[in-house]
Scaffold this motif. Sequence first.
Motif, short mmCIF file in Angstrom:
data_model
loop_
_atom_site.label_atom_id
_atom_site.label_comp_id
_atom_site.label_asym_id
_atom_site.label_seq_id
_atom_site.Cartn_x
_atom_site.Cartn_y
_atom_site.Cartn_z
N HIS A 37 38.58 38.40 36.26
CA HIS A 37 37.70 38.80 37.36
C HIS A 37 36.27 38.36 37.06
CE1 HIS A 37 36.10 41.15 40.69
NE2 HIS A 37 35.17 41.60 39.87
N ALA A 42 45.89 30.60 42.49
CA ALA A 42 45.03 31.77 42.30
C ALA A 42 44.89 32.49 43.63
CB ALA A 42 43.65 31.36 41.78
N ASP A 63 43.81 35.32 36.35
CA ASP A 63 43.77 36.78 36.45
C ASP A 63 42.43 37.37 36.00
OD1 ASP A 63 44.02 36.33 33.73
OD2 ASP A 63 45.62 37.78 33.42
N LYS A 95 40.21 36.39 44.76
CA LYS A 95 39.59 36.38 43.44
C LYS A 95 38.83 35.09 43.18
CE LYS A 95 41.74 38.00 39.80
NZ LYS A 95 41.02 39.22 39.43
#
Length: 276
Positions: free
Chosen positions: A247, A263, A245, A267
């Motif tokens: 970035h 994932a 999660d 991203k």
Amino acid sequence: MNKNDFDTIPDREAIGSQPRVIDFFPTDNDSPQTLSSEQIAKWNANGYLGPLEAYTADAIASIRSHFDSLLAETLAAGRDSYSISSAHLKHTLAWDILTNERIVAYVSDLLGENVIGWGSHFFCKMPGDGKRVDWHQDCSYWPLTPSKAVTAWLAIDDADAENGCMEVFTGSHKHGLIDFAVSDSSTGNVLNQTVDHPERYGTASLTPLRAGQISLHSDLLLHGSSPNRSDRRRCGLTLRYCPADVHAYLGWNQKGVVVRGTALPSKWPGAKRPSH
């Protein structure tokens, strides 16, 4: 983005201009699979954990032999022993270590079920080279948010006080981003930052490791290492991980490998295993 674009120390102004959440996020894991509950508690308190077993003596001897060849090629090309960075994008040796199930299992107990391996850098201190790594926090170099990254430091050679093992200030990970001064290679510092009076932020501790062992540290932990003044080499491979999660700015998601779970491709699109 070319894989060689990641070989230099990141531009601190470009990283500093990105909106980031910088804080320590304690691990909440009531049923760890590899670490113990006591180790999880120690991690949360200290921001550091080790030593942990990763490779047998025979396995790390094989890795060392492969690294010896890689180092010889690097030096012959006119580069120094600290220049082998983003190694998993170029060398199967580093890729296979980054994705090693035993190492990933430790990290997953801290980060959760979806884990990205995105960095690998050999820090190789040659005998008597006189260079040091000044006190720093990893998160100040990385355009990631939030600051949940964990480094696994794998000892390729035995690392101890004589040849410049890593030193940490446990508890310093709870102080957020700590002010630092800029330095340069002319001072003997391998990196380009230094934090003054680190004793204000935690408790000093040496972290000796036998070859084949790893330690884990938070991206907010103050750490560094003294020069290698011995007649023995001290090589370690830093392996960088974060939850899926997180970035990544500035194209750094291109370095990522899904090492556990899943994932979003938007991203972390997934770097490919190199061919050699």
